[in-house]
Design a protein around this motif. Structure first.
Motif, PDB file in Angstrom:
ATOM      1  N   VAL A 107      -5.024  -4.070  -0.112  1.00 40.88           N
ATOM      2  CA  VAL A 107      -6.362  -3.805  -0.066  1.00 40.88           C
ATOM      3  C   VAL A 107      -6.621  -4.404   1.589  1.00 40.88           C
ATOM      4  CG1 VAL A 107      -7.036  -4.282  -2.211  1.00 40.88           C
ATOM      5  CG2 VAL A 107      -6.922  -6.230  -0.787  1.00 40.88           C
ATOM      6  N   PRO A 108      -7.704  -3.717   2.182  1.00 40.43           N
ATOM      7  CA  PRO A 108      -8.020  -4.162   3.458  1.00 40.43           C
ATOM      8  C   PRO A 108      -8.139  -5.766   3.743  1.00 40.43           C
ATOM      9  CG  PRO A 108      -9.499  -2.458   2.918  1.00 40.43           C
ATOM     10  CD  PRO A 108      -8.738  -2.862   1.668  1.00 40.43           C
ATOM     11  N   GLY A 143      -9.789   1.199   1.912  1.00 44.16           N
ATOM     12  CA  GLY A 143     -10.028   1.365   3.292  1.00 44.16           C
ATOM     13  C   GLY A 143     -11.074   2.587   3.463  1.00 44.16           C
ATOM     14  N   GLY A 144     -10.622   3.662   2.711  1.00 49.86           N
ATOM     15  CA  GLY A 144     -11.655   4.912   2.772  1.00 49.86           C
ATOM     16  C   GLY A 144     -13.001   4.424   2.407  1.00 49.86           C
ATOM     17  N   GLU A 145     -13.504   3.499   1.629  1.00 49.34           N
ATOM     18  CA  GLU A 145     -14.772   3.107   1.215  1.00 49.34           C
ATOM     19  C   GLU A 145     -15.343   2.253   2.567  1.00 49.34           C
ATOM     20  OE1 GLU A 145     -18.587   2.115  -0.254  1.00 49.34           O
ATOM     21  OE2 GLU A 145     -17.262   3.820  -0.661  1.00 49.34           O
ATOM     22  N   VAL A 146     -14.394   1.400   3.083  1.00 45.15           N
ATOM     23  CA  VAL A 146     -14.787   0.630   4.332  1.00 45.15           C
ATOM     24  C   VAL A 146     -15.106   1.790   5.338  1.00 45.15           C
ATOM     25  CG1 VAL A 146     -13.967  -0.855   6.302  1.00 45.15           C
ATOM     26  CG2 VAL A 146     -13.448  -1.428   3.752  1.00 45.15           C
ATOM     27  N   MET A 147     -14.371   2.588   5.587  1.00 39.96           N
ATOM     28  CA  MET A 147     -14.693   3.592   6.779  1.00 39.96           C
ATOM     29  C   MET A 147     -16.040   4.426   6.498  1.00 39.96           C
ATOM     30  SD  MET A 147     -12.958   4.123   9.496  1.00 39.96           S
ATOM     31  CE  MET A 147     -11.303   3.609  10.174  1.00 39.96           C
ATOM     32  N   ARG A 148     -16.279   4.685   5.113  1.00 43.42           N
ATOM     33  CA  ARG A 148     -17.564   5.405   4.662  1.00 43.42           C
ATOM     34  C   ARG A 148     -18.676   4.654   5.171  1.00 43.42           C
ATOM     35  NH1 ARG A 148     -21.420   5.699   1.224  1.00 43.42           N
ATOM     36  NH2 ARG A 148     -20.619   3.714   0.068  1.00 43.42           N
ATOM     37  N   ARG A 149     -18.467   3.341   4.747  1.00 44.01           N
ATOM     38  CA  ARG A 149     -19.811   2.546   4.936  1.00 44.01           C
ATOM     39  C   ARG A 149     -20.183   2.384   6.519  1.00 44.01           C
ATOM     40  NH1 ARG A 149     -19.988  -2.568   0.378  1.00 44.01           N
ATOM     41  NH2 ARG A 149     -19.448  -1.145  -1.323  1.00 44.01           N
ATOM     42  N   LEU A 150     -19.150   2.438   7.314  1.00 41.37           N
ATOM     43  CA  LEU A 150     -19.292   2.566   8.743  1.00 41.37           C
ATOM     44  C   LEU A 150     -19.566   3.877   9.422  1.00 41.37           C
ATOM     45  CD1 LEU A 150     -16.562  -0.148   9.611  1.00 41.37           C
ATOM     46  CD2 LEU A 150     -19.074  -0.746   9.208  1.00 41.37           C
ATOM     47  N   GLY A 151     -19.999   4.697   8.378  1.00 41.34           N
ATOM     48  CA  GLY A 151     -20.262   6.235   8.776  1.00 41.34           C
ATOM     49  C   GLY A 151     -19.195   7.236   8.972  1.00 41.34           C
ATOM     50  N   ALA A 152     -17.963   7.044   8.676  1.00 40.65           N
ATOM     51  CA  ALA A 152     -17.046   8.094   8.856  1.00 40.65           C
ATOM     52  C   ALA A 152     -16.941   9.025   7.457  1.00 40.65           C
ATOM     53  CB  ALA A 152     -15.496   7.410   9.072  1.00 40.65           C
ATOM     54  N   THR A 153     -16.371   9.635   7.234  1.00 41.39           N
ATOM     55  CA  THR A 153     -16.222  10.685   5.972  1.00 41.39           C
ATOM     56  C   THR A 153     -14.648  10.690   5.711  1.00 41.39           C
ATOM     57  OG1 THR A 153     -17.848  12.158   6.842  1.00 41.39           O
ATOM     58  CG2 THR A 153     -16.515  12.857   5.180  1.00 41.39           C
ATOM     59  N   PRO A 154     -14.400   9.668   4.759  1.00 38.26           N
ATOM     60  CA  PRO A 154     -13.016   9.730   4.046  1.00 38.26           C
ATOM     61  C   PRO A 154     -12.733  10.997   3.304  1.00 38.26           C
ATOM     62  CG  PRO A 154     -14.381   8.203   2.612  1.00 38.26           C
ATOM     63  CD  PRO A 154     -15.209   8.791   4.062  1.00 38.26           C
ATOM     64  N   VAL A 155     -11.626  11.567   3.564  1.00 37.16           N
ATOM     65  CA  VAL A 155     -11.038  12.737   2.749  1.00 37.16           C
ATOM     66  C   VAL A 155      -9.786  12.371   1.965  1.00 37.16           C
ATOM     67  CG1 VAL A 155     -10.344  15.170   3.110  1.00 37.16           C
ATOM     68  CG2 VAL A 155     -12.020  14.009   4.668  1.00 37.16           C
ATOM     69  N   THR A 197     -17.141  -5.641   6.645  1.00 32.68           N
ATOM     70  CA  THR A 197     -17.062  -4.831   5.609  1.00 32.68           C
ATOM     71  C   THR A 197     -16.279  -4.750   4.674  1.00 32.68           C
ATOM     72  OG1 THR A 197     -18.292  -3.401   7.290  1.00 32.68           O
ATOM     73  CG2 THR A 197     -17.681  -2.060   5.008  1.00 32.68           C
ATOM     74  N   SER A 198     -14.930  -5.015   4.955  1.00 28.11           N
ATOM     75  CA  SER A 198     -13.734  -5.037   3.932  1.00 28.11           C
ATOM     76  C   SER A 198     -14.236  -6.099   2.880  1.00 28.11           C
ATOM     77  CB  SER A 198     -12.502  -5.102   4.764  1.00 28.11           C
ATOM     78  OG  SER A 198     -12.253  -4.321   5.490  1.00 28.11           O
ATOM     79  N   GLU A 199     -14.504  -7.301   3.343  1.00 26.50           N
ATOM     80  CA  GLU A 199     -14.656  -8.269   2.623  1.00 26.50           C
ATOM     81  C   GLU A 199     -15.704  -8.090   1.529  1.00 26.50           C
ATOM     82  OE1 GLU A 199     -13.209 -12.074   1.318  1.00 26.50           O
ATOM     83  OE2 GLU A 199     -12.666 -10.766   3.002  1.00 26.50           O
ATOM     84  N   ASP A 200     -16.886  -7.434   1.747  1.00 30.68           N
ATOM     85  CA  ASP A 200     -17.720  -6.928   1.042  1.00 30.68           C
ATOM     86  C   ASP A 200     -17.225  -5.832  -0.153  1.00 30.68           C
ATOM     87  OD1 ASP A 200     -19.848  -8.613   2.094  1.00 30.68           O
ATOM     88  OD2 ASP A 200     -20.559  -6.877   3.416  1.00 30.68           O
ATOM     89  N   VAL A 201     -16.518  -4.912   0.193  1.00 28.82           N
ATOM     90  CA  VAL A 201     -16.106  -3.817  -0.294  1.00 28.82           C
ATOM     91  C   VAL A 201     -15.096  -4.204  -1.606  1.00 28.82           C
ATOM     92  CG1 VAL A 201     -14.348  -1.680  -0.403  1.00 28.82           C
ATOM     93  CG2 VAL A 201     -16.386  -2.026   1.088  1.00 28.82           C
ATOM     94  N   THR A 202     -14.028  -5.534  -1.003  1.00 26.26           N
ATOM     95  CA  THR A 202     -13.194  -5.969  -1.991  1.00 26.26           C
ATOM     96  C   THR A 202     -13.739  -6.630  -3.049  1.00 26.26           C
ATOM     97  OG1 THR A 202     -11.454  -6.168  -0.161  1.00 26.26           O
ATOM     98  CG2 THR A 202     -11.157  -7.550  -1.947  1.00 26.26           C
ATOM     99  N   ARG A 203     -14.961  -7.529  -2.606  1.00 30.78           N
ATOM    100  CA  ARG A 203     -15.392  -8.312  -3.491  1.00 30.78           C
ATOM    101  C   ARG A 203     -16.254  -7.600  -4.452  1.00 30.78           C
ATOM    102  NH1 ARG A 203     -15.012 -13.779  -2.894  1.00 30.78           N
ATOM    103  NH2 ARG A 203     -14.287 -14.302  -0.645  1.00 30.78           N
ATOM    104  N   SER A 204     -16.716  -6.171  -4.106  1.00 31.23           N
ATOM    105  CA  SER A 204     -17.639  -5.427  -5.011  1.00 31.23           C
ATOM    106  C   SER A 204     -16.819  -4.735  -6.271  1.00 31.23           C
ATOM    107  CB  SER A 204     -18.150  -4.404  -4.089  1.00 31.23           C
ATOM    108  OG  SER A 204     -17.199  -3.268  -3.758  1.00 31.23           O
ATOM    109  N   VAL A 205     -15.617  -4.775  -6.091  1.00 31.76           N
ATOM    110  CA  VAL A 205     -14.705  -4.331  -7.375  1.00 31.76           C
ATOM    111  C   VAL A 205     -14.834  -5.209  -8.479  1.00 31.76           C
ATOM    112  CG1 VAL A 205     -12.589  -3.606  -7.811  1.00 31.76           C
ATOM    113  CG2 VAL A 205     -13.115  -3.314  -5.639  1.00 31.76           C
TER     114      VAL A 205
END
Length: 369
Positions: free
Chosen positions: A124-125, A192-204, A323-331
């Protein structure tokens, strides 16, 4: 790279991406052909998420099959099927669960859609480093939680290979600020893909064998994969010259051996022990191998192929970390088992962090100046 590195690296990108039914399966079947006298021979299929003979996880999967056959005296023989030969790369878990194959080799973050907390058993990030992750699994209750998570699907899992700390990925264009992440099409699985999405990227989401073509064609603007050794075999340096660090999203690269529970429990106790010990030995061997090969291939990428190693800007790293900390804890909010896995993982990170800083970070800063 040394001459030894060159020989080990004889796998070209074309060979690594070939999905024919020849070499790897034949190697597994070339193990002791006659079981010990009076012992029945058990034959299994192993499906993987990797192109055939891919440096790193592809080689690891084949060694596991070969060594189980060798150590069992031919009583347990495993035929390996690379990604796409029997099932697609991202359907390994389902194939093992259904009994289509008795065994699989993959990475747990591929099952994030089915089991969101599965990502914690690969990486995880800003999570655990390889040794820290092994420590959590073996000493901190991680294995028991892994068993509990996969149990309802009739699947057991063991650590079975580690590609070490990953790189941040291959980019066609420079990342100068957070603004450059917006709209970026990037292959990055796991959290990591979700982190990128929250920062405006498009994970594929793409399986490994499709990454080179996607990057070359412009379907994606960037991709992460593993480290310099495996990435060189994939050929990413041919179409992108910017190689970013750190691999914030995957500070660890645990691979998993998956077993159909009925098939595994049906083995005699001595064969179960052999399977466990082979996976544990390969976990250590592959980590050492990846560290050695990555260090040589990083130099080759820079000196022979004109690759430029870049560091994510400070503001990008800060945003990634927060953002990674938020995403990790959201699981932890998904369900009860996910909550217990997240809490256990974070307790391990908290417990190990002070010692890792004193024993590793401080030492490296002092050694390297």
């Amino acid at each position: 790279m040394t001459e030894t590195d060159d020989k080990t690296a004889s796998v070209t990108r074309r060979r690594a991406l070939a999905l024919g039914a020849g070499g790897a399966a034949a190697t597994a079947l070339a193990a002791p052909a006659v079981a010990q006298s009076g012992q029945a021979t058990i034959e299994w299929k192993m499906v993987t998420s990797w192109p055939k003979d891919l440096p790193g996880p592809g080689i690891t999967a084949q060694r596991i099959a070969d060594n189980i056959a060798l150590m069992s005296g031919g009583r347990l023989r495993i035929r390996l099927f690379a990604a796409g030969e029997l099932v697609p790369a991202l359907e390994v878990f389902d194939a093992v669960s259904s009994g289509t194959a008795q065994m699989g080799h993959s990475a747990s973050f591929f099952w994030q859609g089915k089991l969101p907390a599965a990502v914690f058993f690969t990486a995880v990030p800003f999570g655990l480093l390889p040794l820290e992750h092994i420590t959590w699994i073996e000493q901190g209750g991680g294995q028991e939680l892994w068993d509990e998570l996969y149990g309802p699907f009739g699947v057991n899992a063991l650590m079975a290979g580690n590609t070490g700390v990953q790189m941040g990925g291959w980019f066609k264009n420079e990342i100068m600020s957070l603004e450059d992440l917006k709209g970026l099409k990037i292959r990055m699985p796991g959290l990591g893909g979700e982190v990128m999405r929250r920062l405006g990227a498009t994970p594929v989401s793409l399986p490994p064998a499709e990454l080179f073509g996607a990057l070359q064609s412009g379907l994606i603007d960037a991709t992460e994969f593993l480290g310099p050794w495996s990435d060189t075999a994939m050929g990413f340096h041919e179409v992108a010259k910017l190689y970013y660090a750190p691999g914030f999203h995957e500070p660890n690269g645990t691979g998993e051996a998956l077993f159909n529970s009925v098939a595994f429990e049906g083995l005699p106790d001595d064969l179960k022990a052999i399977v466990r010990d082979v996976c544990r030995a390969e976990n250590a061997r592959s980590l050492a191998e990846s560290e050695w090969m990555n260090s040589g291939y990083l130099r080759a990428l820079q000196n022979k192929h004109g690759v430029e190693v870049k560091i994510f800007p400070d503001d990008v790293l800060q945003a990634l970390r927060t953002t990674s900390e938020d995403v990790t804890r959201s699981v932890a909010e998904i369900d009860e088992i996910s909550e217990r896995i997240v809490k256990s993982f974070l307790r391990a990170r908290n417990r190990l962090s002070q010692w890792s800083s004193l024993s590793t970070r401080l030492y490296l800063d002092s050694r390297d100046g």
